[in-house]
Design an enzyme around this catalytic site. Structure first.
Site, PDB file in Angstrom:
ATOM      1  N   LYS A 192     -29.723  22.342  14.006  1.00  0.00           N
ATOM      2  CA  LYS A 192     -30.273  21.368  13.055  1.00  0.00           C
ATOM      3  C   LYS A 192     -30.424  20.005  13.744  1.00  0.00           C
ATOM      4  O   LYS A 192     -31.197  19.902  14.674  1.00  0.00           O
ATOM      5  CB  LYS A 192     -29.379  21.320  11.809  1.00  0.00           C
ATOM      6  CG  LYS A 192     -28.891  22.703  11.335  1.00  0.00           C
ATOM      7  CD  LYS A 192     -29.996  23.610  10.839  1.00  0.00           C
ATOM      8  CE  LYS A 192     -29.566  25.054  10.610  1.00  0.00           C
ATOM      9  NZ  LYS A 192     -28.400  25.274   9.790  1.00  0.00           N
ATOM     10  N   TYR A 210     -21.906  26.517   3.098  1.00  0.00           N
ATOM     11  CA  TYR A 210     -23.060  27.181   3.710  1.00  0.00           C
ATOM     12  C   TYR A 210     -22.955  28.701   3.497  1.00  0.00           C
ATOM     13  O   TYR A 210     -21.877  29.289   3.666  1.00  0.00           O
ATOM     14  CB  TYR A 210     -23.067  26.836   5.210  1.00  0.00           C
ATOM     15  CG  TYR A 210     -24.140  27.528   5.985  1.00  0.00           C
ATOM     16  CD1 TYR A 210     -25.475  27.207   5.786  1.00  0.00           C
ATOM     17  CD2 TYR A 210     -23.823  28.511   6.921  1.00  0.00           C
ATOM     18  CE1 TYR A 210     -26.473  27.853   6.500  1.00  0.00           C
ATOM     19  CE2 TYR A 210     -24.815  29.152   7.645  1.00  0.00           C
ATOM     20  CZ  TYR A 210     -26.141  28.828   7.424  1.00  0.00           C
ATOM     21  OH  TYR A 210     -27.115  29.459   8.134  1.00  0.00           O
ATOM     22  N   ASP A 227     -17.437  21.064   8.720  1.00  0.00           N
ATOM     23  CA  ASP A 227     -18.781  21.379   9.186  1.00  0.00           C
ATOM     24  C   ASP A 227     -19.614  20.116   8.966  1.00  0.00           C
ATOM     25  O   ASP A 227     -19.901  19.726   7.845  1.00  0.00           O
ATOM     26  CB  ASP A 227     -19.311  22.572   8.376  1.00  0.00           C
ATOM     27  CG  ASP A 227     -20.739  22.975   8.770  1.00  0.00           C
ATOM     28  OD1 ASP A 227     -21.475  22.131   9.323  1.00  0.00           O
ATOM     29  OD2 ASP A 227     -21.108  24.137   8.504  1.00  0.00           O
ATOM     30  N   ARG A 247     -20.959  33.523  30.507  1.00  0.00           N
ATOM     31  CA  ARG A 247     -20.339  33.776  29.192  1.00  0.00           C
ATOM     32  C   ARG A 247     -19.110  32.903  28.964  1.00  0.00           C
ATOM     33  O   ARG A 247     -18.711  32.657  27.828  1.00  0.00           O
ATOM     34  CB  ARG A 247     -19.961  35.265  29.041  1.00  0.00           C
ATOM     35  CG  ARG A 247     -19.180  35.529  27.753  1.00  0.00           C
ATOM     36  CD  ARG A 247     -19.030  37.002  27.407  1.00  0.00           C
ATOM     37  NE  ARG A 247     -18.596  37.827  28.517  1.00  0.00           N
ATOM     38  CZ  ARG A 247     -17.331  37.894  28.946  1.00  0.00           C
ATOM     39  NH1 ARG A 247     -16.379  37.194  28.361  1.00  0.00           N
ATOM     40  NH2 ARG A 247     -17.024  38.683  29.958  1.00  0.00           N
TER      41      ARG A 247
END
Ligand SMILES: *Cc1c(COP(=O)(O)O)cnc(C)c1O
Length: 384
Positions: free
Chosen positions: A197, A100, A172, A46
Site C-alpha cells: 500500500k 483487515y 498494523d 530466503r
C-alpha cells in the site's frame, strides 16, 4: 532528526556506495560465499541477508523509529510471521474488531487449527478490555486506522494496557504508514505494514515489513526464515524506489483527501463521510494529536443505498473500481461487495458496513480533476 523526505531517500544507504552506484543495484543472486555464519545469517535470498534487504531494513527502521526492521514478501507474510512468533498453541489474543479481512481469515482458518484463540475488543473502550483477559492472553493487536470506517484506535491506552498486563502490543500501521504515524514512538512493541500500500505506493508490488527491537525482529525473522516469507531481490529494488517518495505522496494524498472529504460531506447525495480530518469524525481530536496529516483514505455513504452506490461507481471516469489502496491511481470500492464480502450481512451491519458505503483511496491525480469526476458521478445519481 532529519525530515521524512530526506530519510526516505538516504537512511540506511550503504557507505561506501556499492561500485559508486547512487541507487542500490539489484543483487540477483540467491547465494553468497559462505564464511561460517550461523544459519540465520548465511548469505541466502530466503534468509533476507542480501545487500538489498540490508538497505531496506535500515531505511524502514529509520522511518518507523525502531531499533530494527525486516522486509517481508507481503503484508500477510508480516502478519503471519508476527502472530506465529508471539503466539503458540493454547495462547489467546485480544484483537480489535473489524480488522483487515486477511488477518481475521488467518486467525479463523489457519491459527485456529493450532489452538490459537482470540477475542475481539472495542478499541475505543479501554474499560472493557480487562474482563476479556485470560491467563493465556499473550498479545493485543490493533490497526492504526480501521478499514473501512477509519476509526483511530485509542493507541495510548492500548500501550498502557499492554504494559500493565505483560502483553505484546502489535499494530498494523498500513493505512497510516510511517508518514502519518510511528507507533513505535508511542510505545508499541511491534509495528507491521503491508508495503503493498503506501510504503511502495505504486500499485505494482506485494511486500510487507515488521519493525521493533532487534531482539523481537530477529525472532520474527527466524520464524519467516522457516516459513519462507522473504521479499525477492527485484521486489526489494521496487520497494526501495517507491519508498523514496513516501513523504511527498502521503502529503499530497492527505491534502487532496481533506478537500474531497469536506466537499463530499456537504453534498446532498451523501449521507455521511468518515474521514479523520473532519471535525465530525469521532476521533478527530485524537487524530490531530497523533497523526501527521489525515491521510488519503476515506469512506462515505450514499443516501440512495446499494443502487445509488453502483450507479455512482459506474459513472466515475478517473477512480478505478478495485480494492487495495495507497497508490498513484485512485481506487474505489464498495466494501460490502469486495473487501468484506466474507462477512455475513449481520456482521457487516454490526461493523457499520452498509450496502451503500464506499471506500475511497485518494491517488496522486490532480485534486480538481478528482473532485470534478466525483461530483459529476454523484450528479448522475441524484438526477435519477
Ligand atoms: C492489504 C493489507 C494487508 C495485507 O497486505 P498484503 O500485502 O496484501 O499481504 C494487511 N493489513 C492491511 C490493513 C491491509 O490493508
Amino acid at each position: 532528526m532529519k525530515e521524512i523526505q530526506t530519510r526516505a531517500i538516504h537512511a540506511g544507504r550503504p557507505l561506501p556506495r556499492i561500485e559508486s552506484a547512487v541507487v542500490t543495484p539489484i543483487f540477483q543472486t540467491t547465494i553468497y560465499e559462505y564464511h561460517g555464519e550461523p544459519y540465520h545469517d548465511v548469505g541466502y535470498l530466503r534468509l533476507s541477508t542480501t545487500p538489498n534487504h540490508r538497505v531496506l531494513s535500515k531505511r524502514i527502521a529509520d522511518l518507523e523509529g525502531s531499533e530494527s526492521a525486516l522486509v517481508t514478501g507481503s503484508g500477510m507474510a508480516a502478519i503471519s510471521g508476527v502472530l506465529l512468533t508471539f503466539l503458540a498453541s493454547g495462547d489467546h489474543l485480544l484483537l480489535q474488531d473489524c480488522t483487515y479481512g486477511g488477518t481475521s481469515g488467518l486467525l479463523n482458518k489457519e491459527l485456529s487449527k493450532l489452538g490459537i484463540r482470540y477475542t475481539t475488543i472495542d478499541a475505543q473502550d479501554p474499560a472493557s478490555w480487562k474482563m476479556l483477559l485470560t491467563p493465556s492472553t499473550k498479545a493485543i493487536y490493533v490497526e492504526t486506522l480501521s478499514n473501512p470506517l477509519l476509526e483511530l484506535a485509542d493507541l495510548e491506552a492500548i500501550v498502557e494496557f499492554a504494559q500493565e498486563n505483560g502483553l505484546v502490543s502489535i499494530i498494523d500501521n498500513t493505512f497510516a504508514s510511517p508518514a502519518q504515524c510511528q507507533p513505535i514512538l508511542l510505545g508499541f512493541d511491534i509495528v507491521l505494514e503491508s508495503c503493498t500500500k503506501y510504503l511502495n505506493g505504486h500499485n505494482d508490488l506485494a511486500a510487507g515489513c515488521v519493525a521493533g527491537t532487534q531482539k523481537n525482529v530477529n525472532r520474527i525473522k527466524h520464524t519467516l526464515d522457516h516459513l519462507g516469507g522473504h521479499l525477492d531481490a527485484h521486489g526489494c529494488f521496487l520497494l526501495e524506489r517507491g519508498l523514496k517518495t513516501l513523504g511527498l505522496r502521503v502529503a499530497h494524498q492527505s491534502q487532496s483527501a481533506t478537500r474531497i472529504a469536506e466537499r463530499l460531506s456537504r453534498h446532498p447525495a451523501v449521507a455521511q463521510v468518515s474521514y479523520p480530518g473532519l471535525v465530525i469524525h469521532p476521533q478527530h481530536a485524537r487524530a490531530k494529536r497523533l497523526l501527521k496529516g489525515f491521510g488519503g483514505m476515506m469512506s462515505f455513504e450514499l443516501r440512495g443505498g446499494l443502487s445509488a452506490a453502483e450507479q455512482f461507481l459506474g459513472a466515475l471516469e478517473i477512480a478505478i473500481v478495485a480494492p487495495s489502496l495507497g497508490g498513484p491511481e485512485s481506487l474505489i470500492v464498495r466494501p460490502a461487495a469486495a473487501v468484506h464480502s466474507g462477512l455475513s450481512a449481520e456482521e457487516r451491519a454490526r461493523s457499520g458496513i452498509t450496502d451503500g458505503l464506499i471506500r475511497f483511496s485518494v491517488g496522486l491525480e490532480g485534486t480538481d480533476d478528482l473532485l470534478a469526476d466525483l461530483l459529476s458521478a454523484l450528479g448522475s445519481v441524484t438526477g435519477e
